[in-house]
Design a protein around this motif. Sequence first.
Motif, mmCIF file in Angstrom:
data_model
loop_
_atom_site.group_PDB
_atom_site.id
_atom_site.type_symbol
_atom_site.label_atom_id
_atom_site.label_comp_id
_atom_site.label_asym_id
_atom_site.label_seq_id
_atom_site.Cartn_x
_atom_site.Cartn_y
_atom_site.Cartn_z
ATOM 1 N N ARG A 263 41.691 39.328 41.396
ATOM 2 C CA ARG A 263 40.865 38.635 40.542
ATOM 3 C C ARG A 263 42.176 38.416 39.542
ATOM 4 N N SER B 20 37.513 35.091 34.748
ATOM 5 C CA SER B 20 38.568 35.663 33.826
ATOM 6 C C SER B 20 39.242 34.531 33.360
ATOM 7 N N THR C 41 43.794 38.213 36.103
ATOM 8 C CA THR C 41 43.883 38.750 34.824
ATOM 9 C C THR C 41 45.034 38.317 33.820
ATOM 10 N N ARG D 137 42.341 44.449 29.262
ATOM 11 C CA ARG D 137 41.216 43.644 29.255
ATOM 12 C C ARG D 137 41.373 42.215 29.099
ATOM 13 N N ASP E 143 35.990 40.047 45.495
ATOM 14 C CA ASP E 143 35.464 39.150 44.559
ATOM 15 C C ASP E 143 33.756 39.689 44.175
ATOM 16 N N ASN F 66 46.261 36.365 38.898
ATOM 17 C CA ASN F 66 45.928 37.676 39.633
ATOM 18 C C ASN F 66 47.627 38.506 39.706
ATOM 19 N N THR G 147 43.905 46.269 41.495
ATOM 20 C CA THR G 147 44.783 45.705 42.189
ATOM 21 C C THR G 147 46.163 46.458 42.227
ATOM 22 N N ASN H 49 47.202 46.193 37.858
ATOM 23 C CA ASN H 49 46.668 45.554 36.577
ATOM 24 C C ASN H 49 46.531 46.496 35.440
ATOM 25 N N ASP I 247 41.876 48.706 33.150
ATOM 26 C CA ASP I 247 41.130 47.843 33.688
ATOM 27 C C ASP I 247 40.883 48.249 35.119
ATOM 28 N N GLN J 26 35.849 36.789 29.388
ATOM 29 C CA GLN J 26 35.282 36.045 30.548
ATOM 30 C C GLN J 26 34.681 34.883 30.120
ATOM 31 N N SER K 247 36.641 44.844 39.900
ATOM 32 C CA SER K 247 37.082 43.614 40.743
ATOM 33 C C SER K 247 38.328 43.307 40.431
ATOM 34 N N SER K 248 38.994 43.934 39.133
ATOM 35 C CA SER K 248 40.301 43.625 38.762
ATOM 36 C C SER K 248 41.286 44.609 39.337
#
Length: 335
Positions: A325, A171, A327, A162, A316, A144, A303, A159, A297, A165, A300-301
């Motif tokens: 999340r 991730s 990454t 990509r 989450d 993260n 940040t 972040n 991105d 997953q 939930s990524s």
Amino acid sequence: MRKTTILLIILDVFALIGFFLFYGPIKDIRTWWINTAMNTMSHKYFAYIFYNDEMIDKTMNENYYIPLNEEVDLDSIVIDTNQKYTYENEYDEQILIRDENNSDYKLINVKVGKYDAFLVAIYDPSKVKVISKEKLGTGGYGENILSMCKRTNSIVCINAGRFRQDSKGLSSDYPVGYIIKDSEIIWATNSKKKGELIGFNKDNKLVLTKATGAEALEMGIRDAVEFGPFLIINGKAMQTVGSGSSGNAPRVAIGQRQDGIVLFLVTNTKYVYSGPNFTEMIEVLQKYGAYNAANLDGGSSATLVIKNQLINTPRDLKTGIINPRGTVSGFALTN
């Protein structure tokens, strides 16, 4: 018997409400649901729960964006890191009046559409670089941005690119596309394929281009990731039709003004499937003078970390709990 009847009535009411929302006259709800689901990496099935292929295709064809294809005019970016005392408008003033005893960056609370967001102005673009997980492609999980920011001793981090997953929707540490750090390609999913590259050249100017990693190095790009779409090029905004096919989600963008100041924009929403669309992001970036800008991105990524503190509230995907999340890459204001 009476309890069973009441329960059945309640279920019928919920069913009627659901039917009205998803199949009734409020087209915006249908458009939002389909676009948001179809523009995620692993949750497209949400769209198919309520709609057939024909309705999904019709909605997607009514809501799309037209990519920007022109080359960035780097000569229009004239980097000037000196403090200014004259301002073109209120937004320019917010950017250019620096916080006392902080010549590195400024945090500004803004609204993107109806959503709260954070805009960070970074005054020296030479300090904006790509950060990444130390070891990529090992079969493990991502790292993260809070952890990545601390480990690299960076000041402000968002972040960026990509990643793949795994089968559980978690991730992985496998990036998708290119990552370039310090004029070196540290990851290429397919070295022969052109990608939408977002990064800085050796003159510290934001470059948005479609190129292979090798072509990017020839162009003098020092730090970049692959993502998109490009939102603004040479002051010209990407055109959208309908909702722009972007759906609604937490979003992250990076931009640069003509004076070289770099902008990080991160929205803050309570739910993974709520947030602004591309058009709303573009409007805010243009207000604050972005001459070139690109989408990074989100979901939930999304940040934002400043001085080892989590500034926004990334949730989450499954639990809704505030939790950054994992990454694979980010952009950072480095020391």
